[in-house]
Design a protein around this motif. Structure first.
Motif, PDB file in Angstrom:
ATOM      1  N   HIS A 115      47.229  36.823  12.015  1.00  0.00           N
ATOM      2  CA  HIS A 115      45.804  36.768  12.378  1.00  0.00           C
ATOM      3  C   HIS A 115      45.613  37.664  13.596  1.00  0.00           C
ATOM      4  O   HIS A 115      46.485  37.724  14.470  1.00  0.00           O
ATOM      5  N   TYR A 116      44.450  38.307  13.674  1.00  0.00           N
ATOM      6  CA  TYR A 116      44.232  39.246  14.781  1.00  0.00           C
ATOM      7  C   TYR A 116      44.202  38.574  16.146  1.00  0.00           C
ATOM      8  O   TYR A 116      44.388  39.233  17.175  1.00  0.00           O
ATOM      9  N   MET A 117      44.015  37.234  16.193  1.00  0.00           N
ATOM     10  CA  MET A 117      43.988  36.552  17.488  1.00  0.00           C
ATOM     11  C   MET A 117      45.323  36.627  18.214  1.00  0.00           C
ATOM     12  O   MET A 117      45.401  36.316  19.400  1.00  0.00           O
ATOM     13  N   ILE A 118      46.358  37.068  17.532  1.00  0.00           N
ATOM     14  CA  ILE A 118      47.640  37.240  18.213  1.00  0.00           C
ATOM     15  C   ILE A 118      47.529  38.268  19.336  1.00  0.00           C
ATOM     16  O   ILE A 118      48.320  38.263  20.281  1.00  0.00           O
ATOM     17  N   ALA A 119      46.512  39.126  19.242  1.00  0.00           N
ATOM     18  CA  ALA A 119      46.293  40.118  20.303  1.00  0.00           C
ATOM     19  C   ALA A 119      46.012  39.460  21.646  1.00  0.00           C
ATOM     20  O   ALA A 119      46.203  40.089  22.695  1.00  0.00           O
ATOM     21  N   ASP A 199      49.730  48.803  14.532  1.00  0.00           N
ATOM     22  CA  ASP A 199      48.704  49.657  15.138  1.00  0.00           C
ATOM     23  C   ASP A 199      47.350  48.959  15.192  1.00  0.00           C
ATOM     24  O   ASP A 199      46.578  49.135  16.137  1.00  0.00           O
ATOM     25  N   GLU A 200      47.061  48.124  14.197  1.00  0.00           N
ATOM     26  CA  GLU A 200      45.822  47.356  14.229  1.00  0.00           C
ATOM     27  C   GLU A 200      45.834  46.354  15.382  1.00  0.00           C
ATOM     28  O   GLU A 200      44.830  46.193  16.079  1.00  0.00           O
ATOM     29  N   ILE A 201      46.964  45.704  15.600  1.00  0.00           N
ATOM     30  CA  ILE A 201      47.046  44.731  16.684  1.00  0.00           C
ATOM     31  C   ILE A 201      46.957  45.421  18.040  1.00  0.00           C
ATOM     32  O   ILE A 201      46.271  44.917  18.947  1.00  0.00           O
ATOM     33  N   TRP A 202      47.610  46.554  18.218  1.00  0.00           N
ATOM     34  CA  TRP A 202      47.532  47.243  19.500  1.00  0.00           C
ATOM     35  C   TRP A 202      46.106  47.686  19.808  1.00  0.00           C
ATOM     36  O   TRP A 202      45.673  47.630  20.955  1.00  0.00           O
ATOM     37  N   ARG A 203      45.354  48.095  18.784  1.00  0.00           N
ATOM     38  CA  ARG A 203      43.943  48.422  19.014  1.00  0.00           C
ATOM     39  C   ARG A 203      43.170  47.174  19.448  1.00  0.00           C
ATOM     40  O   ARG A 203      42.312  47.243  20.329  1.00  0.00           O
ATOM     41  N   THR A 204      43.484  46.058  18.822  1.00  0.00           N
ATOM     42  CA  THR A 204      42.801  44.813  19.172  1.00  0.00           C
ATOM     43  C   THR A 204      43.190  44.342  20.565  1.00  0.00           C
ATOM     44  O   THR A 204      42.367  43.777  21.292  1.00  0.00           O
ATOM     45  N   VAL A 205      44.438  44.554  20.966  1.00  0.00           N
ATOM     46  CA  VAL A 205      44.861  44.217  22.323  1.00  0.00           C
ATOM     47  C   VAL A 205      43.965  44.908  23.335  1.00  0.00           C
ATOM     48  O   VAL A 205      43.529  44.300  24.331  1.00  0.00           O
ATOM     49  N   GLU A 206      43.674  46.177  23.109  1.00  0.00           N
ATOM     50  CA  GLU A 206      42.797  46.921  24.023  1.00  0.00           C
ATOM     51  C   GLU A 206      41.402  46.302  24.056  1.00  0.00           C
ATOM     52  O   GLU A 206      40.800  46.157  25.116  1.00  0.00           O
ATOM     53  N   PHE A 208      40.683  43.261  23.501  1.00  0.00           N
ATOM     54  CA  PHE A 208      40.756  41.920  24.056  1.00  0.00           C
ATOM     55  C   PHE A 208      40.852  41.902  25.584  1.00  0.00           C
ATOM     56  O   PHE A 208      40.837  40.828  26.182  1.00  0.00           O
ATOM     57  N   ARG A 209      40.957  43.045  26.211  1.00  0.00           N
ATOM     58  CA  ARG A 209      41.082  43.052  27.672  1.00  0.00           C
ATOM     59  C   ARG A 209      39.850  42.440  28.344  1.00  0.00           C
ATOM     60  O   ARG A 209      39.939  41.950  29.473  1.00  0.00           O
TER      61      ARG A 209
END
Length: 218
Positions: A115-119, A199-206, A208-209
């Motif tokens: 799930h994307y919330m892992i970001a 790569d999708e998660i790393w984009r989401t990490v950004e 989520f800042r």
């Protein structure tokens, strides 16, 4: 915020974790950085009996467990202090024994990006660190390593830990970590969950800042 108010935050956080079923009795522990000291929940006191004046105060620079207060700090005080020393961005630590996160920890299985919330935890996985006995320097070293580039980790055959810039964000991550653990566990029971690409998660990490609960002053 005064130290008295910070103590109140810890008590409220402990009660919230119990209300949500993420801890029970005297399981788990919480702390807050306050200047050059750390406020840590006391050992063996159930959340419902916890009072602000019971919170132990520990000097951050001390290596030997020195404290002020009517009760000794949690037996896990060492990893709380070591996390603060290693992560200047962290001001709150929450350790919990929630059901699904602890179940995955007994399997020694990290949580993948189902799930994307892992970001919210800073990357495409929530790691599971190895086992060491509670309260030991060995466990503290494992915890600090697991949180080097993540804001949450599972502790093998033990539980989970999350961190935040303040208690609100740490508690938010506690809830999200247990939700992720539950989704992954149930998905694995039903079949093979599809894992999102890194790569999708790393984009989401950004993205989520600026995501999640904000400080009360904002």
């Amino acid at each position: 915020m005064t130290q008295a108010a910070r103590r109140g935050e810890i008590v409220a956080g402990a009660l919230e974790l119990e209300r949500l079923g993420l801890n029970h009795g005297s399981a788990g522990n919480l702390s807050l950085r306050v200047g050059e000291a750390v406020l840590v929940t006391p050992s063996g006191v159930p959340a419902r009996e916890l009072r602000p004046e019971m919170i132990a105060v520990m000097p951050l620079a001390d290596e030997n467990g020195a404290f002020e207060g009517p009760f000794p700090p949690s037996s896990e005080w060492r990893f709380h202090l070591d996390v603060y020393r290693a992560r200047s961005d962290v001001n709150a630590v929450v350790h919990m024994h929630s059901t699904y996160a602890t179940t995955l920890a007994t399997l020694r299985r990290p949580i993948p990006a189902v799930h994307y919330m892992i970001a919210a935890f800073g990357g495409p996985t929530v790691p599971c660190v190895g086992y060491a006995s509670y309260g030991t320097p060995e466990l503290s070293e494992l915890v600090v390593g697991g949180l080097k580039d993540r804001d949450g980790a599972l502790l093998a055959n033990h539980g989970a830990i999350v961190v935040g810039a303040d208690m609100r964000r740490a508690l938010w991550r506690a809830v999200e970590l247990e939700a992720l653990a539950q989704v992954y566990y149930l998905g694995a029971m039903a079949g093979a969950p599809v894992v999102l690409p890194d790569d999708e998660i790393w984009r989401t990490v950004e993205r989520f800042r600026s995501y999640g609960p904000r400080a009360s002053s904002e």
